[in-house]
Each structure stands twice: as structure tokens, then as C-alpha cells.
Design an enzyme around this catalytic site. Structure first.
Site, PDB file in Angstrom:
ATOM      1  N   ASP A 241       0.836  -1.203   0.000  1.00 25.49           N
ATOM      2  CA  ASP A 241       0.000   0.000   0.000  1.00 25.49           C
ATOM      3  C   ASP A 241       0.872   1.255   0.000  1.00 25.49           C
ATOM      4  OD1 ASP A 241      -2.939   1.080   0.825  1.00 25.49           O
ATOM      5  OD2 ASP A 241      -1.380   2.258   1.802  1.00 25.49           O
TER       6      ASP A 241
ATOM      7  N   TYR B  25       3.344   9.821  -0.634  1.00 25.41           N
ATOM      8  CA  TYR B  25       4.408   9.215   0.183  1.00 25.41           C
ATOM      9  C   TYR B  25       5.786   9.431  -0.473  1.00 25.41           C
ATOM     10  CZ  TYR B  25       0.547   6.467   2.294  1.00 25.41           C
ATOM     11  OH  TYR B  25      -0.612   6.054   2.880  1.00 25.41           O
TER      12      TYR B  25
ATOM     13  N   LYS C  97      -2.719   5.913  -4.397  1.00 25.60           N
ATOM     14  CA  LYS C  97      -3.831   6.832  -4.093  1.00 25.60           C
ATOM     15  C   LYS C  97      -3.673   8.168  -4.820  1.00 25.60           C
ATOM     16  CE  LYS C  97      -3.603   4.751   0.498  1.00 25.60           C
ATOM     17  NZ  LYS C  97      -2.161   4.581   0.789  1.00 25.60           N
TER      18      LYS C  97
ATOM     19  N   HIS D  65      -7.537   9.771  -1.904  1.00 25.73           N
ATOM     20  CA  HIS D  65      -6.806   9.726  -0.629  1.00 25.73           C
ATOM     21  C   HIS D  65      -7.577  10.372   0.529  1.00 25.73           C
ATOM     22  CE1 HIS D  65      -2.399   9.269   0.848  1.00 25.73           C
ATOM     23  NE2 HIS D  65      -3.238   9.047   1.824  1.00 25.73           N
TER      24      HIS D  65
END
Ligand code: A2P
Length: 272
Positions: A44, A49, A74, A107
Site C-alpha cells: 500500500d 508518500y 492513491k 486519498h
């Protein structure tokens, strides 16, 4: 390891490896390689990120074939607000070095999420995404999606841990056949939960560590759990939860620790 069948029939492993705040480059690559070695088949990540590229490298270096891995990323809030879903998705694919993702999530419910959902439906219908879903959506946000959708969300990824059980939203999602994934299942970075005396007592009894007890508690609540770690031992430990079951009594004791206290932002009030 058990698979969860989503509402479209697609299967997702019930433990996923999270990489939020895992440094891009070798740290993420090695963490992904270790996770896949340990048996995880579900990763994930998210555009925000900043480690999609490293996730892709780790997956390829692992020698595990792409089809064996359930991969989630996402759509970030800025791209939701700017109506940029299609372009952002294509950019994620390029960074990941793959031609499809298994799950693509909005998200957060940033302004424009209804319009963004329509684009996710298009990408889903084109076969570029195997399943689509939401993250950090309250019931009323989900209801907004229901008003316009032709494809219902298959997943909602939300915060949950023993101090913030989030039971009401989990029950609502389940009643709608939306699979629930939980982020920061151990309470997040610098978590107090791991030193909770009640959890430590229970852990001793099963000869397991507190993180394993918490992961098992999530699994016994029938939610998909996304623990993260960049430490080889802890990556392995967090997957080593298939040789015990919590008794109903211990399960209930963990439920009683709920303080309704979030560690992250409230989806009704976030500023990013
Ligand atoms: P580390 O990378 O040093 O292992 P969450 O998944 O709830 O967001 O929280 C994960 C945090 O807890 C991470 O900071 C991770 O740090 C740490 N962690 C992950 N697994 C374990 C474990 N088995 N025991 C102790 N700490 C853990």
C-alpha cells in the site's frame, strides 16, 4: 494468509504492507523486498508518500511476479481539487513501473471528490485499475459518491487502532459491502499503544508481541490491516500472526481500550 473478496469479486490479501513515511530509495526498496520475502503479497503506497518509484523497484527486485502482488496507490488531494485524476494516475503508473494497479483510492475527501470519482470509474472501466475505492471518507462523503456513481466503491481505507476503534464507520462500510482497510493499525509513529499494560499482559499470555496481538485483533474484526515498518524483524513479526487466535474474552478486553481518540486528521476537518 486469507484473501478478502471485494464486491466486484477481486481478491485482496488481508494483510498489506504499508510504506507511509518510509524513506524513498533503498529504505523502501529493501522494506518491500523483505516484506515480499516474508510472505506479504499486498503493498500500500500513495503518490504523496514520495516512494512509488522505490516500491516498483523493490517489487521487481524481489523476483515475485507482478500478478502475485496486490498493489494500491492513491490520488492526492491537490489532484482531486484540480480535476487532474487521469494525468495523476498515469504518472503514478510510470513511477511504479507497471501498467495497472489493483486498487486506486481517493486519498481524502478533498473538494472535487465527486468529479474525481467519475474519472476513477472511467479508468476502472478501461481496465487500468482492477478495483477503486475511497480513503478517509465519512458516511456522508460516501453518500455523496452514491448519488452519482455507476460503480460503487469497493474499499474505504480509514484510521483504526485499539484507542480509536472507529466501529460505527466500519459497521456502516460493512453493511454496504465496502471492504475496510485500516491505516496506522498500531497507532502510528511514536505510538503509546505498544506500551499499554493491558495489551502487554495479553501479549505475554500468547507468547507474542503487542503488535502481533493488535494485528490479530484487527483481523478478527474482519478488517484489512496495513502495518508498516522498515525493520526486517518487525516486518516479519507483523506477518507472523497465523499460529494463534485471540479468545473472545481477550478480543473484548482489547475492544474495551477504545478512547475514541484519533492519531490523525478528522476527514471533516483537514488542512492539507
Ligand atoms: P519501525 O519502522 O521502526 O518498525 P502504524 O503501522 O500503526 O502506522 O505504526 C507503525 C509504527 O510502529 C512504525 O513507526 C514502526 O516503526 C513501528 N512498528 C511496526 N511494527 C512494530 C512492531 N512489531 N513492534 C514495535 N514497533 C513496530
Amino acid at each position: 494468509m486469507k484473501n478478502i473478496t471485494l464486491s466486484n469479486g477481486y481478491k485482496m490479501p488481508e494483510i498489506g504492507f504499508g510504506v507511509f513515511q518510509t524513506e524513498s530509495g533503498e529504505v523502501t526498496e529493501n522494506a518491500v523486498i523483505e516484506a515480499l520475502k516474508a510472505g506479504y503479497r499486498h503493498i500500500d503506497t500513495a503518490m504523496i508518500y514520495g516512494n512509488e518509484e522505490s516500491v516498483g523497484v523493490g517489487m521487481r527486485k524481489s523476483g515475485i511476479s507482478r500478478e502475485e502482488i496486490f498493489l494500491t496507490t492513491k490520488l492526492w488531494n491537490e489532484d482531486i481539487r484540480n480535476g487532474n485524476a487521469r494525468r495523476a494516475f498515469e504518472d503514478s503508473l510510470k513511477r511504479l513501473g507497471t501498467d495497472y494497479v489493483d486498487l486506486y483510492l481517493l486519498h481524502w475527501p478533498a473538494n472535487g471528490y465527486v468529479e474525481a470519482w467519475k474519472i476513477l470509474e472511467e479508468l476502472y472501466n478501461e481496465g487500468k485499475i482492477k478495483s477503486i475505492g475511497l480513503s478517509n471518507f465519512h458516511k456522508h462523503h460516501i453518500d455523496d459518491i452514491y448519488e452519482i456513481c455507476t460503480v460503487k466503491p469497493m474499499v474505504n481505507q480509514i484510521e483504526s487502532n485499539p484507542y480509536f476503534a472507529n466501529d460505527e464507520l466500519i459497521a456502516y462500510c460493512k453493511s454496504e459491502n465496502i471492504a475496510v482497510q485500516v491505516w496506522s493499525p498500531l497507532g502510528g509513529n511514536g505510538t503509546q499503544i505498544l506500551s499499554d499494560p493491558v495489551l502487554n499482559e495479553i501479549a505475554k499470555k500468547y507468547n507474542k508481541c503487542v503488535a502481533q496481538i493488535i494485528i490479530k485483533w484487527h483481523l478478527q474484526r474482519d478488517v484489512i490491516v496495513l502495518p508498516k515498518s522498515s525493520n526486517q524483524n518487525r516486518i516479519r513479526m507483523n506477518f507472523d500472526v497465523y499460529d494463534f487466535e485471540l479468545t473472545k474474552e481477550d478480543f473484548d478486553i482489547i475492544c474495551s481500550l477504545n478512547k475514541n481518540k484519533r492519531s490523525g486528521a478528522d476527514p471533516d476537518n483537514f488542512n492539507f
